[in-house]
Scaffold this motif. Structure first.
Motif, PDB file in Angstrom:
ATOM      1  N   HIS A  17       0.828  -1.164  -0.287  1.00  0.00           N
ATOM      2  CA  HIS A  17      -0.111  -0.052  -0.070  1.00  0.00           C
ATOM      3  C   HIS A  17       0.800   1.255   0.167  1.00  0.00           C
ATOM      4  N   ILE A  18       1.998   1.222   0.974  1.00  0.00           N
ATOM      5  CA  ILE A  18       2.643   2.510   1.051  1.00  0.00           C
ATOM      6  C   ILE A  18       3.406   2.772  -0.326  1.00  0.00           C
ATOM      7  N   TYR A  19       3.982   1.847  -0.895  1.00  0.00           N
ATOM      8  CA  TYR A  19       4.642   2.014  -2.161  1.00  0.00           C
ATOM      9  C   TYR A  19       3.814   2.219  -3.237  1.00  0.00           C
ATOM     10  N   LYS A  20       2.698   1.688  -3.211  1.00  0.00           N
ATOM     11  CA  LYS A  20       1.563   1.927  -4.567  1.00  0.00           C
ATOM     12  C   LYS A  20       1.198   3.429  -4.239  1.00  0.00           C
ATOM     13  N   ASP A  21       1.088   4.034  -2.970  1.00  0.00           N
ATOM     14  CA  ASP A  21       0.450   5.109  -2.829  1.00  0.00           C
ATOM     15  C   ASP A  21       1.486   6.184  -3.231  1.00  0.00           C
ATOM     16  N   GLN A  22       2.804   6.205  -2.860  1.00  0.00           N
ATOM     17  CA  GLN A  22       3.818   7.012  -3.175  1.00  0.00           C
ATOM     18  C   GLN A  22       4.081   7.148  -4.589  1.00  0.00           C
ATOM     19  N   ALA A  23       3.929   5.934  -5.251  1.00  0.00           N
ATOM     20  CA  ALA A  23       4.099   5.696  -6.737  1.00  0.00           C
ATOM     21  C   ALA A  23       3.232   6.724  -7.433  1.00  0.00           C
ATOM     22  N   SER A  24       1.753   6.722  -6.906  1.00  0.00           N
ATOM     23  CA  SER A  24       0.796   7.522  -7.511  1.00  0.00           C
ATOM     24  C   SER A  24       1.116   8.899  -7.440  1.00  0.00           C
ATOM     25  N   LYS A  25       2.071   9.493  -6.581  1.00  0.00           N
ATOM     26  CA  LYS A  25       2.346  10.948  -6.637  1.00  0.00           C
ATOM     27  C   LYS A  25       3.549  11.189  -7.262  1.00  0.00           C
ATOM     28  N   GLY A  26       4.295  10.269  -8.152  1.00  0.00           N
ATOM     29  CA  GLY A  26       5.270  10.756  -9.082  1.00  0.00           C
ATOM     30  C   GLY A  26       6.583  10.658  -8.310  1.00  0.00           C
ATOM     31  N   GLU A  27       7.645  11.095  -8.769  1.00  0.00           N
ATOM     32  CA  GLU A  27       9.030  11.399  -8.138  1.00  0.00           C
ATOM     33  C   GLU A  27       9.484  10.139  -7.807  1.00  0.00           C
ATOM     34  N   MET A  28       9.975   9.444  -8.459  1.00  0.00           N
ATOM     35  CA  MET A  28      10.528   8.173  -7.939  1.00  0.00           C
ATOM     36  C   MET A  28      11.495   7.802  -6.899  1.00  0.00           C
ATOM     37  N   ASP A  29      12.742   8.570  -7.011  1.00  0.00           N
ATOM     38  CA  ASP A  29      13.696   8.567  -6.103  1.00  0.00           C
ATOM     39  C   ASP A  29      13.373   8.970  -4.631  1.00  0.00           C
ATOM     40  N   LYS A  30      12.794  10.231  -4.674  1.00  0.00           N
ATOM     41  CA  LYS A  30      12.354  10.846  -3.388  1.00  0.00           C
ATOM     42  C   LYS A  30      11.551   9.913  -2.786  1.00  0.00           C
ATOM     43  N   ASP A  31      10.763   9.176  -3.455  1.00  0.00           N
ATOM     44  CA  ASP A  31       9.576   8.335  -3.058  1.00  0.00           C
ATOM     45  C   ASP A  31      10.081   7.224  -2.282  1.00  0.00           C
ATOM     46  N   ARG A  32      11.079   6.683  -2.660  1.00  0.00           N
ATOM     47  CA  ARG A  32      11.641   5.394  -1.997  1.00  0.00           C
ATOM     48  C   ARG A  32      12.093   5.709  -0.731  1.00  0.00           C
ATOM     49  N   ALA A  33      12.770   6.764  -0.590  1.00  0.00           N
ATOM     50  CA  ALA A  33      13.396   7.117   0.709  1.00  0.00           C
ATOM     51  C   ALA A  33      11.978   7.511   1.670  1.00  0.00           C
TER      52      ALA A  33
END
Lengths: 161, 161
Positions: A17-33
């Protein structure tokens, strides 16, 4: 057995859920962190709660090593159903906890193809350990490393004040 | 005991994360519905996984009531540590499962001040039940209602095709 599964399944859902949620916001690298830190934070708060329950009837600890032994044995058994297989320290505040069959990695196959995914499934557990230690008065940085599934090394570095 | 806590704490963190995350996006009303449906969806997938494990060695079920009895007893004990206290049905596809001391509500005080918050903490469990039933071939709508903490009623309505 049922309980293991209950926790493991919920953990998997939460990571996804947390990864999907972030992915939907774009900006891949910042997201992983951000994802790692969100999961780590959830683990931290749960670790604080758990250790309070687990140490309710325990005698106090005589030093940091004594605390680490408690984490490797009682805490790990309660949370992950087994003890840590190997504990090493440099006697200067760094501890390495090795689990040869880490509960949250056993669903993955042993090959190398999932190695890249492993950190997602370790962040919450790093937080659990950091939260538990924090409540016992030890301010630490906890990281995890996998070189061969499902074995895993957690490194705990005590922060000097 | 440790396991209960592990699951309960993680569940609390997850609910709070999902609500906080939505709140940061604004639009309060749409948000509540989204949060409930996110949690319900996570529960649904976990329920599907759990029931597969739990029914591995079970004989097949003879009718819907038989399935519901399994949910009230074996499934509930495995997940929530106790049986459902009361099962009622209108024999037309509607079932009401009453739990007088629902595990995920026991942390709250018994008064009325938290009643409004209760639905947040029930969405995941509604999903668990819907997922479990879905895997057993029963397409249902599952809702929950609390009138006095920590007791809770789950209503299951089988969808006719």
């Amino acid at each position: 057995m049922a309980d293991d599964v209950l926790f493991e399944f919920l953990h998997m859902e939460m990571v996804s859920h947390i990864y999907k949620d972030q992915a939907s916001k774009g900006e891949m690298d910042k997201d992983r962190a951000t994802c790692v830190s969100t999961l780590e934070g959830m683990g931290f708060r749960v670790g604080q709660g758990l250790i309070e329950r687990f140490t309710k009837d325990s005698p106090s600890f005589k030093d940091d090593l004594d605390v680490m032994k408690f984490i490797c044995k009682d805490f790990w058994i309660n949370v992950f159903r087994k003890q840590i297989d190997n504990l090493r320290t440099n006697h200067q505040g760094t501890y390495v906890l090795q689990d040869n069959k880490f509960a949250l990695l056993t669903q993955f196959s042993n090959g190398k193809q999932y190695l890249e995914e492993a950190p997602k499934y370790l962040a919450y557990s790093c937080g659990l350990v950091r939260g538990a230690l924090s409540n016992l008065g030890m301010d630490c940085v906890v990281t995890a490393e996998v070189s061969l599934m499902p074995s895993c090394k957690f490194q705990v570095v005590i922060q000097k004040i």
